[in-house]
Design a protein around this motif. Structure first.
Motif, PDB file in Angstrom:
ATOM      1  N   LEU A 164      -4.192  -1.602   9.243  1.00  0.00           N
ATOM      2  CA  LEU A 164      -3.375  -0.570   8.593  1.00  0.00           C
ATOM      3  C   LEU A 164      -4.101  -0.071   7.353  1.00  0.00           C
ATOM      4  O   LEU A 164      -4.844  -0.813   6.704  1.00  0.00           O
ATOM      5  CB  LEU A 164      -2.011  -1.156   8.217  1.00  0.00           C
ATOM      6  CG  LEU A 164      -1.196  -1.678   9.412  1.00  0.00           C
ATOM      7  CD1 LEU A 164      -0.006  -2.507   8.944  1.00  0.00           C
ATOM      8  CD2 LEU A 164      -0.720  -0.505  10.276  1.00  0.00           C
TER       9      LEU A 164
ATOM     10  N   SER B 206       7.961   1.044   6.352  1.00  0.00           N
ATOM     11  CA  SER B 206       8.041   2.449   5.919  1.00  0.00           C
ATOM     12  C   SER B 206       9.380   2.832   5.293  1.00  0.00           C
ATOM     13  O   SER B 206       9.832   3.951   5.395  1.00  0.00           O
ATOM     14  CB  SER B 206       7.659   3.420   7.048  1.00  0.00           C
ATOM     15  OG  SER B 206       8.400   3.197   8.213  1.00  0.00           O
TER      16      SER B 206
ATOM     17  N   LYS C  60       3.066   6.794   3.617  1.00  0.00           N
ATOM     18  CA  LYS C  60       3.277   5.359   3.485  1.00  0.00           C
ATOM     19  C   LYS C  60       2.149   4.659   4.237  1.00  0.00           C
ATOM     20  O   LYS C  60       2.104   4.680   5.467  1.00  0.00           O
ATOM     21  CB  LYS C  60       4.656   4.993   4.018  1.00  0.00           C
ATOM     22  CG  LYS C  60       5.738   5.603   3.112  1.00  0.00           C
ATOM     23  CD  LYS C  60       7.147   5.295   3.512  1.00  0.00           C
ATOM     24  CE  LYS C  60       8.085   5.786   2.414  1.00  0.00           C
ATOM     25  NZ  LYS C  60       9.498   5.602   2.741  1.00  0.00           N
TER      26      LYS C  60
ATOM     27  N   CYS D  67       1.426   1.750   4.930  1.00  0.00           N
ATOM     28  CA  CYS D  67       1.718   0.614   5.815  1.00  0.00           C
ATOM     29  C   CYS D  67       2.030   1.102   7.216  1.00  0.00           C
ATOM     30  O   CYS D  67       2.157   0.314   8.138  1.00  0.00           O
ATOM     31  CB  CYS D  67       2.886  -0.217   5.284  1.00  0.00           C
ATOM     32  SG  CYS D  67       4.507   0.525   5.572  1.00  0.00           S
ATOM     33  N   THR D  68       2.203   2.419   7.375  1.00  0.00           N
ATOM     34  CA  THR D  68       2.562   2.963   8.683  1.00  0.00           C
ATOM     35  C   THR D  68       1.520   3.984   9.135  1.00  0.00           C
ATOM     36  O   THR D  68       1.812   4.925   9.871  1.00  0.00           O
ATOM     37  CB  THR D  68       3.999   3.553   8.634  1.00  0.00           C
ATOM     38  OG1 THR D  68       4.858   2.545   8.088  1.00  0.00           O
ATOM     39  CG2 THR D  68       4.528   3.923  10.002  1.00  0.00           C
ATOM     40  N   VAL D  69       0.311   3.825   8.644  1.00  0.00           N
ATOM     41  CA  VAL D  69      -0.812   4.661   9.066  1.00  0.00           C
ATOM     42  C   VAL D  69      -1.957   3.704   9.411  1.00  0.00           C
ATOM     43  O   VAL D  69      -2.266   2.795   8.628  1.00  0.00           O
ATOM     44  CB  VAL D  69      -1.254   5.612   7.927  1.00  0.00           C
ATOM     45  CG1 VAL D  69      -2.468   6.431   8.345  1.00  0.00           C
ATOM     46  CG2 VAL D  69      -0.109   6.528   7.507  1.00  0.00           C
ATOM     47  N   LEU D  70      -2.555   3.896  10.560  1.00  0.00           N
ATOM     48  CA  LEU D  70      -3.731   3.096  10.893  1.00  0.00           C
ATOM     49  C   LEU D  70      -4.908   3.595  10.057  1.00  0.00           C
ATOM     50  O   LEU D  70      -5.034   4.803   9.817  1.00  0.00           O
ATOM     51  CB  LEU D  70      -4.087   3.243  12.373  1.00  0.00           C
ATOM     52  CG  LEU D  70      -3.059   2.759  13.395  1.00  0.00           C
ATOM     53  CD1 LEU D  70      -3.494   3.145  14.806  1.00  0.00           C
ATOM     54  CD2 LEU D  70      -2.868   1.247  13.287  1.00  0.00           C
TER      55      LEU D  70
END
Lengths: 290, 154
Positions: B21, B42, B57, B59-62
């Motif tokens: 992440l 998120s 956010k 934490c919600t994107v690779l």
């Protein structure tokens, strides 16, 4: 929380993306903005072996005018739809649904196509696309096909999308000369998802009678649905605040409503009537230019 | 897999697992721990960074999805010793208590002000909906963002 391991590919063309999906079958999932899929993968509720990221494909994003209506690419973000003057002009309920999703950061990444394909029963778009009679274009190995919004949502997290298909765009018809639409929702306070969301899009004739009306409801049942009894009750005569309130009460009647710790089934059915009245009333005021 | 990302104006190359992440790349590989991890779902906004100027956010994107993008973290906001107006006003207006949400708040506010130079308090509150302050010190955060917007207009 980190997802289980997977292979990641980022094809540059739709053909290549479809080929990759064909190659990996059920082991592959399409990655759009990732704001529905990645949380599900982090919770280990899904563990695809291959992610096919479609962000690199040209032409899947953007909003354009199409035969008086609008065409919106699947990779267009909620923020872009919310802010689009063209969407606000042609189908305000869709812009309002986009603006009601999550928060600023989520709207910056989440996409129309991703949200529709995920088909969360409490998502905002389903109500808006049902009310707008949207046409959803899907590409597959055998070419393109168009699915009407009424046929698209087939169950909780289930759609008419077949294995190996990619949702590419959504088309919404031109608004009527005296047309209006609106989307309103009661949001779950913590998650922002709809406990009840209602979109209404209607057209008035020269005498002010309702020529056509469509009402979409999300968050209430296991799948978004059209409140057809409400539509029928209002079609053909000039509405009033009273007639709208009376007809809208039917939006939740007889519905097999979701029932959870946050909102019981009876409460959800009640909300459907209240929010249908508000959304139809707002659409009517916009259509009549009052 | 190898990815190239611009971080705070510097082009960087990393060898990461596809499942990495963005928030972990920034903290663990790039050593930029100003971006915080909290809810990882998120919701809370502590991990907010700018990707091509837009608050996301992380934490919600690779990390792989940020290939070729320009990422701005809290470490990239100040100009040398000169604090960014948002940092200055969070200090000045006491816009933090424990400070955990502050980097995310500031980066979200950064996009907010970039698109609306003179936001009302209501617009600020709507804009930071995706950032949770566990100390519940929202009033001073809103004041700080409002003051920073005013400073940036001068």
């Amino acid at each position: 929380m980190i997802p289980a391991s997977f292979d990641y590919v980022r094809p540059q063309s739709l053909e290549d993306a479809l080929a990759r999906l064909g190659e990996h079958g059920d082991d592959a999932r399409v990655l759009a903005g990732g704001h529905s899929l990645l949380p599900v993968m982090k919770a280990r509720l899904a563990d695809p072996a291959v992610l096919v990221d479609i962000a690199g494909i040209e032409g899947l994003s953007g909003i354009s005018e199409s035969e008086g209506g609008i065409r919106i690419g699947a990779m267009t973000t909620h923020a872009e739809i919310e802010a689009s003057g063209l969407v606000q002009e042609k189908c305000r309920s869709l812009a309002e649904a986009a603006g009601a999703i999550g928060d600023l950061q989520v709207r910056n990444r989440g996409t129309l196509g991703g949200s529709l394909a995920h088909a969360d029963p409490a998502a905002d778009y389903p109500a808006a696309v049902l009310a707008a009679e949207a046409e959803i274009t899907v590409a597959g190995a055998d070419g393109e096909r168009v699915v009407g919004a009424d046929d698209f949502f087939t169950g909780t997290f289930e759609t008419a999308l077949g294995a190996g298909e990619i949702l590419t765009s959504v088309r919404i018809s031109a608004p009527a000369a005296r047309g209006g639409s609106a989307y309103l929702k009661a949001a779950q306070k913590a998650s922002g998802f709809a406990v009840c969301g209602v979109a209404a899009r209607l057209a008035l004739d020269a005498d002010g009678a309702v020529e056509s009306i469509r009402v979409g409801v999300t968050g209430v049942a296991a799948t978004a649905y059209r409140a057809t009894s409400v539509e029928e009750a209002l079609t053909g005569s000039a509405p009033s605040a009273e007639s709208i309130r009376k007809a809208a009460a039917g939006a939740g009647e007889g519905v097999d409503a979701l029932d959870d710790f946050y909102a019981g089934a009876d409460f959800r059915r009640h909300l459907a009537g209240v929010y249908a009245a508000r959304a139809i009333g707002k659409a009517w005021i916009r259509a009549s230019g009052k | 897999m190898e990815i190239n990302i611009g971080i705070n104006g510097e082009s960087r190359t990393f060898d990461v697992e596809p499942r990495t992440l963005l928030v972990h790349l920034l903290r663990d590989d790039a050593g930029l721990t100003g971006t915080h991890v909290a809810c990882e779902t998120s919701i809370c906004g502590a991990c907010t960074v700018l990707v091509d100027g837009k608050a996301v956010k992380s934490c919600t994107v690779l990390a792989a999805q940020a290939q070729g993008c320009e990422v701005t973290t809290i470490e990239g906001l100040a100009d040398g010793d000169q604090l960014h107006p948002l940092q200055e006003q969070f200090w000045e207006k006491h816009g933090l208590q424990c400070g955990f949400c502050t980097p995310g708040m500031i980066l979200t506010a950064n996009q907010l002000i970039a698109s609306n130079a003179d936001p009302t308090d209501e617009e600020i509150r709507h804009g930071i909906e995706g950032n949770i302050c566990r100390c519940t010190g929202y009033q001073n955060i809103v004041d700080a963002i409002s003051a920073a917007a005013a400073q940036m207009r001068d």
